[in-house]
Design an enzyme around this catalytic site. Structure first.
Site, PDB file in Angstrom:
ATOM      1  N   HIS A 126      -6.419   6.195   4.233  1.00  0.00           N
ATOM      2  CA  HIS A 126      -4.997   6.792   3.705  1.00  0.00           C
ATOM      3  C   HIS A 126      -3.841   5.649   4.012  1.00  0.00           C
ATOM      4  O   HIS A 126      -3.089   5.297   3.167  1.00  0.00           O
ATOM      5  CB  HIS A 126      -4.869   8.030   3.832  1.00  0.00           C
ATOM      6  N   GLU A 127      -4.154   5.336   5.576  1.00  0.00           N
ATOM      7  CA  GLU A 127      -2.924   4.712   5.989  1.00  0.00           C
ATOM      8  C   GLU A 127      -2.997   3.330   5.496  1.00  0.00           C
ATOM      9  O   GLU A 127      -2.014   2.477   5.425  1.00  0.00           O
ATOM     10  CB  GLU A 127      -2.907   4.926   7.587  1.00  0.00           C
TER      11      GLU A 127
ATOM     12  N   HIS B 135      -1.338   2.333   2.544  1.00  0.00           N
ATOM     13  CA  HIS B 135       0.135   1.988   2.730  1.00  0.00           C
ATOM     14  C   HIS B 135       0.374   0.640   3.152  1.00  0.00           C
ATOM     15  O   HIS B 135       1.341   0.114   2.646  1.00  0.00           O
ATOM     16  CB  HIS B 135       0.640   3.068   3.633  1.00  0.00           C
TER      17      HIS B 135
ATOM     18  N   GLU C  31       1.855   9.329  -2.039  1.00  0.00           N
ATOM     19  CA  GLU C  31       0.785   9.962  -1.129  1.00  0.00           C
ATOM     20  C   GLU C  31      -0.443  10.178  -2.237  1.00  0.00           C
ATOM     21  O   GLU C  31      -1.595  10.186  -1.740  1.00  0.00           O
ATOM     22  CB  GLU C  31       1.284  11.312  -0.599  1.00  0.00           C
TER      23      GLU C  31
END
Length: 668
Positions: free
Chosen positions: A166-167, A170, A252
């Site tokens: 997930h990070e 980004h 998100e």
């Protein structure tokens, strides 16, 4: 939505962020002006004086907000590591032998290789018992990934992979730059609260003294101005929450979806979200700076908020598991209240790790770092043999564009397999602070004996024989290393390189520059790899915090693009006629309907030294066409060797278009 469309979306979000910031400042200015007018009885003044007073107050307010935002932004020039340290983060050494920390580093390294970006700095927040994480930085080369102690203790390896994936979404999507800009702007609009508190206290104290000395004294203007600034500050807080929510929520969902794509399964990230919902600590941070970074965290920084920076937890889980029943969180909460989950124990139960990690007994020699890494890394299937370097695969430009910053569903497993096939001694040297520099320089030395001799002599002359001999020794040990392992091994040295004073990094930059410009022409693959590592080190030293860096059009970059396409056509074809056709194939994709003269630069790859900054500054749509043109030149017959694909990955890295490993990851 592909990588280049996401870059355009980030540009639009940046514009929205500026507009929202301007609106917030206007609201604050109005509140401050109204309060100042009444505090100093300016309503009695004539219209000209009142206008001058309003202008003065407006200029002072805007200047205070702007200066505070600028100072905060400049303070964040240190990159993602600066943000992590402000929240109490502690660096995780690249060569750590702690099994829990080694597991974290393994996951981060594998995710970096799967994403095609440099391995970031890794931090742990040791005082935070909740489950949370974030990625911060101006770009991939100065990025840092931080996780809480609670995440390490409570999440199993699949769940930790999901959070880290997930990070990384980004990181590759460009969200980090927007996040760190938002930190600076939020500080500016919240700064008035700090001033207001100070003035209010001063006004109360001086007002009390005045009343004791003069029973007829009025209300101290400082108190009124301070209270007004407090009100304005809370208007800023409200605006800040709105801005955070505006730029964060949809991203998100996108990052959650990308995490599933990276790791090939939903149970990891969904399990992490369920543990946030079922454990008493949730994702709440204790740090007083939690509100400032709330928009960049994996989960909500606080349990309650007027304007949440993240979608509701149940909605995020349901997007991953449509059949999810929110009542399950209550059941998990009751279960874990009696016996909180242990990530390490779950790893063993799920077969993701051996029951007893490699640990020395008294009197035994400690295990080597690779053994610890394997024990902490989990049980993996045996890696498939790497393809023969001369293997040719069919690859169209559109297929490559779809893979930029979008790993296929087995890219993560492929990245883990690449790590497994790097010889253990080389892995240890790459992660070790003392041997990382000679290893990197050894990787960058040419395979041609005569060119290597020139490079060694230049290194010895400018940086000392000790370093030159060490680099040469590493280069000899690297003989026969598979082409697909060269770029991953070079990237693995990066964390150990960044953990050095600026003066040492400048020295490393100079050494790499020496290798590029040593007498004797290095080939295009060696040159591009050297230039990529040079760029990554320079960017980590001096992160680019400019608001807009992608303004150029293909018209502006015509000469630089011509140099790149002509150079690639020349080195890839022995016959001038074939090179001409390959060059024109690239031009047809870059600027359809135009004909350029095929004129390879006289100084070969060194002509590209001035081209990279121009090409990297192209607008997303134009950069997309450039990457397609590069693919067309390297493979005008739609076929590419393994070495050519690795060259393409290196060029994409120079253009900040991260391309994951491709051969063995769904291709070939």
């Amino acid at each position: 939505m592909n990588f280049f469309e996401r870059q355009r979306q980030v540009r639009r979000l940046s514009t929205r962020l500026v507009l929202l910031f301007v609106l917030a400042v206007i609201g604050i200015v109005v509140v401050v002006n109204v309060a100042a007018i009444f505090a100093f009885n300016a309503t009695a003044a004539d219209p000209g004086q009142l206008a001058g007073f309003v202008v003065m107050v407006t200029v002072a307010t805007v200047a205070a907000i702007g200066l505070a935002a600028l100072v905060r932004t400049l303070a964040l020039r240190g990159g993602g590591g600066k943000v992590a340290r402000e929240l109490g983060g502690v660096p995780v050494p690249p060569d750590t032998t702690d099994p829990e920390l080694r597991r974290l580093r393994n996951v981060v390294e594998e995710m970096a290789l799967a994403s095609g970006v440099p391995v970031p700095e890794v931090y742990i927040l040791p005082e935070e018992t909740a489950i949370n994480a974030f990625a911060a930085g101006w770009g991939p080369s100065d990025a840092a990934v931080a996780v809480t102690r609670g995440a390490l203790q409570r999440l199993n390896r699949d769940e930790l992979q999901g959070v880290i994936a997930h990070e990384f979404a980004h990181v590759v999507n460009g969200d980090m730059r927007l996040n760190i800009r938002l930190m600076g702007l939020l500080f500016g609009i919240l700064f008035l609260t700090v001033i207001g508190r100070g003035l209010s206290r001063s006004g109360l104290i001086s007002g009390g003294n005045r009343q004791r000395g003069n029973s007829g004294g009025g209300v101290n203007p400082l108190l009124l101005v301070g209270l007004a600034l407090l009100v304005a500050g809370y208007v800023g807080v409200l605006a800040g929450r709105l801005i955070q929510a505006s730029v964060s929520r949809q991203r998100e969902y996108l990052a959650d979806a990308s995490a599933v794509q990276y790791t090939r399964q939903t149970r990891g990230i969904a399990g992490a979200l369920k543990k946030i919902g079922g454990l008493s600590d949730g994702s709440e941070l204790k740090s007083p700076k939690r509100d400032e970074v709330g928009h960049m965290l994996f989960g909500e920084a606080a349990r309650t908020s007027w304007f949440a920076t993240h979608p509701p937890l149940a909605d995020r889980i349901r997007a991953l598991e449509p059949s999810f029943d929110p009542a399950e969180l209550q059941r998990l909460s009751q279960q874990w209240a009696a016996a909180p989950p242990s990530g390490r124990q779950e790893d063993v139960a799920l077969g993701l790790a051996p029951a007893t990690p490699a640990q020395p007994t008294p009197g035994q020699t400690p295990p080597d770092q690779t053994a610890v890494a394997q024990a902490a890394g989990g049980v993996r299937p045996e890696a498939s043999p790497l393809p023969v370097p001369g293997t040719r695969v069919r690859l169209a430009p559109t297929e490559v564009l779809g893979r930029v910053a979008a790993p296929t569903e087995n890219a993560y497993q492929h990245a883990a397999a690449l790590l497994d096939q790097i010889p253990a001694p080389l892995l240890d040297r790459a992660r070790n602070r003392d041997t990382a520099v000679p290893l990197l320089l050894g990787l960058l030395l040419s395979a041609e004996p005569q060119v290597r001799q020139h490079q060694h002599a230049a290194l010895a002359r400018q940086h000392g024989r000790e370093l030159a001999d060490a680099a040469l020794g590493q280069a000899q040990a690297l003989t026969g290393l598979h082409p697909m392992l060269v770029l991953p091994l070079a990237e693995l040295t990066f964390p150990a390189l960044r953990d050095r004073p600026a003066a040492e990094l400048e020295s490393i930059v100079a050494a790499v520059f020496t290798l590029i410009h040593a007498d004797g022409a290095i080939n295009v693959s060696e040159y591009c790899l050297s230039r990529l590592m040079l760029a990554e080190i320079q960017e980590s030293l001096r992160p680019d915090s400019r608001w807009r860096t992608d303004r150029r059009t293909l018209t502006d970059a015509r000469s630089a693009a011509g140099f790149l396409l002509a150079t690639l056509a020349q080195v890839g074809h022995t016959e001038p006629a074939d090179a001409q056709r390959a060059f024109q194939a690239g031009v047809d994709l870059l600027l359809p309907g135009t004909t350029w003269a095929y004129a390879p630069p006289e100084n070969g790859v060194l002509a590209l030294e001035t081209a990279w900054p121009v090409l990297d500054g192209l607008r997303p749509a134009d950069k997309e066409r450039l990457v397609a043109a590069v693919v067309a030149v390297i493979s005008h017959d739609q076929m590419m060797t393994v070495a050519e694909i690795e060259l393409l990955r290196t060029i994409c890295g120079l253009l900040h278009c991260p391309l994951p490993p491709m051969v063995g990851a769904g291709i070939g």
